[in-house]
Design an enzyme around this catalytic site. Sequence first.
Site, PDB file in Angstrom:
ATOM      1  N   SER A 151      -5.526  -3.802  -2.048  1.00  0.00           N
ATOM      2  CA  SER A 151      -4.515  -4.595  -2.759  1.00  0.00           C
ATOM      3  C   SER A 151      -5.059  -5.982  -3.092  1.00  0.00           C
ATOM      4  O   SER A 151      -6.057  -6.415  -2.504  1.00  0.00           O
ATOM      5  CB  SER A 151      -3.292  -4.757  -1.839  1.00  0.00           C
ATOM      6  OG  SER A 151      -2.458  -5.828  -2.259  1.00  0.00           O
ATOM      7  N   TYR A 164       2.061  -6.843   5.220  1.00  0.00           N
ATOM      8  CA  TYR A 164       1.339  -6.104   4.182  1.00  0.00           C
ATOM      9  C   TYR A 164      -0.042  -6.704   3.964  1.00  0.00           C
ATOM     10  O   TYR A 164      -1.048  -5.993   3.916  1.00  0.00           O
ATOM     11  CB  TYR A 164       2.153  -6.142   2.890  1.00  0.00           C
ATOM     12  CG  TYR A 164       1.633  -5.352   1.752  1.00  0.00           C
ATOM     13  CD1 TYR A 164       0.903  -5.962   0.727  1.00  0.00           C
ATOM     14  CD2 TYR A 164       1.883  -3.993   1.649  1.00  0.00           C
ATOM     15  CE1 TYR A 164       0.441  -5.227  -0.348  1.00  0.00           C
ATOM     16  CE2 TYR A 164       1.420  -3.255   0.562  1.00  0.00           C
ATOM     17  CZ  TYR A 164       0.710  -3.885  -0.428  1.00  0.00           C
ATOM     18  OH  TYR A 164       0.238  -3.153  -1.507  1.00  0.00           O
TER      19      TYR A 164
END
Length: 270
Positions: A151, A164
Amino acid sequence: MTSSMTFETMFSLKGRVALVTGAAYGIGFAIARALAKAGAKVAFNCRSRQHLEMALEEYRKEGVDARGYIADVTEETQVKDLIAKIERDLGTIDILVNNAGIIKRIPMTEMSVEEYRQVVDIDLVAPFIVAKAVLPGMIRQGHGKIINICSMMSELGRETVSAYAAAKGGLKMLTRNICAEYGGANIQCNGIGPGYIATPQTAPLREIQPDGSRHPFDQFILAKTPAARWGTPEDLEGPAIFLASDASDFVNGHILYVDGGILAYIGKQP
Ligand code: NAP
Ligand code: GCO
């Protein structure tokens, strides 16, 4: 390109078995479809029977003979059972895409430890569990491809996504460690770092406001992205085929950012 390859075969996945985790929809669905179009026999898993049935119908519409399985990637027993079923149905797994993932957008001071652990379990512990389960087969057959879906948050922080970002930063380093530990067994482990992609996971960030305007975060991302658009799951298909194919046999431990240029850009002046 090694001597055994030709330009016609270096991107072909013909005869390969691929598992894409969490590929009922979104990025995983697009990647699994692409790997199938490149010749692979594809398997996917998710937790929801409803999502599984819907996905199988969508794969059929796309002409993809995907095998779907119910399995929670955080449960090692379910993962071992999943791998055994895929090996029975399709053969030894050649390509693993650790795609399943969730996000919780909560300020740290309001996030419970349980919520933090849930995100880390799915986004970081589960890729370890699944990779650990498929590595023996790859080692036995003398080749394998592992692709971890990282990501922007493998590189950058952002308010409200502590769990996250920690998980995706860790996933970048797990990718490098699998490279280090199994590169000698002809196993390549790389990451794909998508930018901001239009999927159910980011739908809340793109909601049209009551006054009909774009979501503030939507406007922010457009200003931060040189391509001046959100990515689509289809933007990840070519990079996934590349990292799953013989064409990337000397690429290892690399995170390929597919972000429209976000990481290279300070952002458009307001
Ligand atoms: P998504 O639309 O929310 O899809 C997530 C998928 O994962 C679903 O199929 C879901 O199915 C499955 N899943 C979730 N938890 C699972 C579990 N414990 N076991 C098995 N399957 C599970 O997400 P996405 O946007 O496609 O993202 C896919 C991956 O790309 C994630 O790792 C995400 O972090 C990453 N990513 C996304 C973006 C983006 O902008 N969208 C950008 C960078 C990276 P069930 O709920 O039925 O299990
Ligand atoms: C967010 C988004 C991002 C994307 C992606 C960016 O809330 O910031 O969900 O985290 O999902 O990970 O690469």
